[in-house]
Scaffold this motif. Structure first.
Motif, PDB file in Angstrom:
ATOM      1  N   ALA A  79      11.049  -1.361  -3.126  1.00  0.00           N
ATOM      2  CA  ALA A  79      11.943  -0.205  -3.856  1.00  0.00           C
ATOM      3  C   ALA A  79      12.451   1.257  -3.075  1.00  0.00           C
ATOM      4  CB  ALA A  79      10.388  -0.315  -4.746  1.00  0.00           C
ATOM      5  N   TYR A  80      12.212   1.242  -1.978  1.00  0.00           N
ATOM      6  CA  TYR A  80      12.383   3.099  -2.097  1.00  0.00           C
ATOM      7  C   TYR A  80      14.148   2.364  -0.619  1.00  0.00           C
ATOM      8  CZ  TYR A  80       8.269   4.688  -3.987  1.00  0.00           C
ATOM      9  OH  TYR A  80       7.189   4.880  -5.000  1.00  0.00           O
ATOM     10  N   ASP A  81      14.757   1.460  -1.447  1.00  0.00           N
ATOM     11  CA  ASP A  81      15.249   1.428  -0.432  1.00  0.00           C
ATOM     12  C   ASP A  81      16.706   2.208  -1.007  1.00  0.00           C
ATOM     13  OD1 ASP A  81      14.080   0.132   1.269  1.00  0.00           O
ATOM     14  OD2 ASP A  81      14.551  -1.980   1.110  1.00  0.00           O
ATOM     15  N   SER A  98       4.814   3.270 -11.488  1.00  0.00           N
ATOM     16  CA  SER A  98       5.394   2.827  -9.886  1.00  0.00           C
ATOM     17  C   SER A  98       6.675   2.581  -8.668  1.00  0.00           C
ATOM     18  CB  SER A  98       5.064   1.455  -8.957  1.00  0.00           C
ATOM     19  OG  SER A  98       5.622   0.347  -9.724  1.00  0.00           O
ATOM     20  N   GLY A  99       7.258   3.045  -7.838  1.00  0.00           N
ATOM     21  CA  GLY A  99       8.644   2.995  -7.390  1.00  0.00           C
ATOM     22  C   GLY A  99       9.459   4.855  -7.723  1.00  0.00           C
ATOM     23  N   VAL A 148      16.395   9.141  -7.312  1.00  0.00           N
ATOM     24  CA  VAL A 148      15.357  10.312  -6.210  1.00  0.00           C
ATOM     25  C   VAL A 148      13.896   9.732  -6.044  1.00  0.00           C
ATOM     26  CG1 VAL A 148      15.830  13.099  -6.703  1.00  0.00           C
ATOM     27  CG2 VAL A 148      17.767  11.068  -6.896  1.00  0.00           C
ATOM     28  N   GLU A 149      13.723   9.953  -5.032  1.00  0.00           N
ATOM     29  CA  GLU A 149      12.332  10.694  -4.455  1.00  0.00           C
ATOM     30  C   GLU A 149      12.083  12.202  -4.650  1.00  0.00           C
ATOM     31  OE1 GLU A 149       8.272   8.816  -3.888  1.00  0.00           O
ATOM     32  OE2 GLU A 149      10.036   8.682  -5.461  1.00  0.00           O
ATOM     33  N   ILE A 150      10.446  12.682  -5.037  1.00  0.00           N
ATOM     34  CA  ILE A 150      10.065  13.963  -5.055  1.00  0.00           C
ATOM     35  C   ILE A 150       9.238  13.579  -4.394  1.00  0.00           C
ATOM     36  CG2 ILE A 150       9.755  15.692  -6.884  1.00  0.00           C
ATOM     37  CD1 ILE A 150      11.400  15.186  -8.363  1.00  0.00           C
ATOM     38  N   HIS A 182       6.261   4.453   2.065  1.00  0.00           N
ATOM     39  CA  HIS A 182       7.816   4.572   1.404  1.00  0.00           C
ATOM     40  C   HIS A 182       8.171   3.543   2.325  1.00  0.00           C
ATOM     41  CE1 HIS A 182       6.057   6.261  -1.632  1.00  0.00           C
ATOM     42  NE2 HIS A 182       6.213   7.384  -2.179  1.00  0.00           N
ATOM     43  N   GLU A 183       7.832   3.556   3.846  1.00  0.00           N
ATOM     44  CA  GLU A 183       9.300   3.694   4.733  1.00  0.00           C
ATOM     45  C   GLU A 183       9.135   2.255   4.480  1.00  0.00           C
ATOM     46  OE1 GLU A 183       5.781   4.282   6.781  1.00  0.00           O
ATOM     47  OE2 GLU A 183       6.800   5.435   5.465  1.00  0.00           O
TER      48      GLU A 183
END
Length: 425
Positions: A79-81, A40-41, A60-62, A74-75
């Motif tokens: 973990a996505y900040d 996760s993440g 980096v997120e794909i 994700h907003e």
């Protein structure tokens, strides 16, 4: 199109990264693609890149589409900040961090060669009509790429077999000899009686095996008795003697013979009858009471073959089961059977044991497995129809690993063969 294809493109830089720009026109200079995260993440941790004149370090997120960011919420996830770049195939919406800063976006489809995309689609097309995705094109893969990949796959298979050994070792309080005995019993049981033979090994303290080993009659009585193979009503003197000895050992060591899984004779060739196999392993431990030590220090496959040069006890020269006399034939462990033991029990445990000792025996184990003849089964037969003939057991073990862990679950993008076919022009 699958998201793992985008992961592949980013991870292995299979796009025109020197020309890459964000959707706002800022040039992207890649320093490090980051560490692939399959949990996760964000998809890639600790990436580093220049966007315009600014150096960024982060994740980096794909996604296939930019809007998947919101579809996956994700907003709302801290973990996505720290995502510094959003890599997508299609850009359909702007993405913002929690503080309302826009996240730079790279649209990969603008930088991927048409040939790579064509190769990808071809590889995964018509899956229901193919045995494996690359069954038509695998023969085009250069020998060096395939050989290196199959060598790595063999060690992956050893590592997976190690995962099956760990609980056994824990169960016997890290007694390596006891663990080896259980693994050997399981191997001697073949596919039909593997579980029942293993249950015998798990039920017997290895200290009792050590004490009985100097007298093979005692050890044979113990193993056959635990397997519930000794007839109680018989006029045959040998099983009567075995029964008496088993009852004595059972009482002497306060053993519990309950809970052993029943053994089977159905569908077995006579040489694999549990009576024969248990007698052979009794003779093996009589001849080599320090078997574990010898196996762990052998320097060649020939040494291992000598250790397993074993016959069942004399009674079985004229029997396959109690009371039914047959034409005399010594029940010797065949080389092909020993090969199975080496492949599935001896070499995996030695691999694990060398790791425990902090030793690197990779080259020696590779040399040993490459000396063993290739296995014969339906999967190997099918592979040999679409590629070259297998040369040894290392190759067949690797192909079995390839089929089960990559082909069957469509992990072509994690496979060196699949990578070559996608990149091949």
């Amino acid at each position: 199109m699958q998201e793992d294809f985008l992961h592949y493109l980013w991870k292995f830089k299979k796009y025109a990264f020197a020309k890459a720009k964000t959707t706002t026109g800022l040039p992207i200079t890649l320093v490090a693609a980051g560490q692939h995260n399959e949990l996760s993440g964000p998809d890639f941790f600790n990436a580093s890149l220049h966007i315009g004149d600014q150096l960024w370090a982060g994740n980096v997120e794909i996604h296939l589409k930019s809007s998947d960011w919101y579809a996956h919420h994700h907003e709302k996830d801290p973990a996505y900040d720290n995502v510094i770049l959003h890599v997508v195939w299609e850009h359909d919406v702007e993405i913002y961090r929690a503080n309302n800063d826009a996240i730079p976006t790279l649209v990969l489809k603008d930088y991927v060669s048409p040939q790579a995309l064509k190769n990808y689609k071809k590889l995964f097309a018509n899956q229901s009509q193919k045995w494996i995705n690359c069954d038509v094109d695998i023969k085009r893969v250069p020998a060096m790429i395939e050989e290196n990949w199959l060598e790595r796959l063999y060690f992956e298979r050893l590592a997976r077999k190690t995962d099956l050994i760990k609980p056994l070792l824990e169960m016997v309080n890290n007694d390596w000899e006891a663990t080896f005995f259980i693994l050997l019993l399981k191997g001697f049981g073949t596919k039909i009686n593997a579980s029942s033979f293993q249950s015998i090994g798990e039920k017997l303290p290895f200290s009792v095996i050590r004490k009985c080993a100097p007298e093979p009659f005692k050890l044979e009585a113990l193993l056959l008795g635990m397997a519930n193979l000794l007839p109680e009503d018989t006029i045959d003197s040998y099983p009567m003697q075995l029964q008496g000895e088993f009852e004595f050992i059972l009482h002497k060591f306060a053993l519990d013979s309950s809970g052993i899984l029943p053994v089977q004779f159905f569908k077995l060739r006579p040489d694999n009858f549990p009576t024969i196999r248990l007698s052979q392993i009794a003779q093996l431990y009589h001849k080599h009471p320090n078997l574990f030590s010898k196996v762990m220090t052998a320097k060649s496959i020939e040494e291992l073959y000598l250790l397993f040069d074993i016959n069942a006890s004399i009674y079985w020269d004229t029997h396959y089961s109690f009371g039914k006399e047959q034409k005399k034939r010594v029940k010797k462990l065949t080389k092909s059977f020993v090969d199975i033991l080496l492949i599935n029990a001896v070499l995996p445990l030695r691999f694990y044991y060398s790791q425990y000792l902090g030793k690197d025996e990779g080259e020696l184990l590779l040399k040993m497995i490459q000396t063993i003849k290739p296995e014969k089964n339906s999967i190997i037969k099918k592979f040999e129809q679409i590629r070259a003939k297998t040369k040894n057991a290392q190759e067949t073990q690797a192909l079995l690993e390839l089929k089960s862990q990559y082909c069957d679950v469509n992990k072509c993008l994690s496979c060196a063969i699949g990578n070559f076919l996608i990149a091949d022009s």
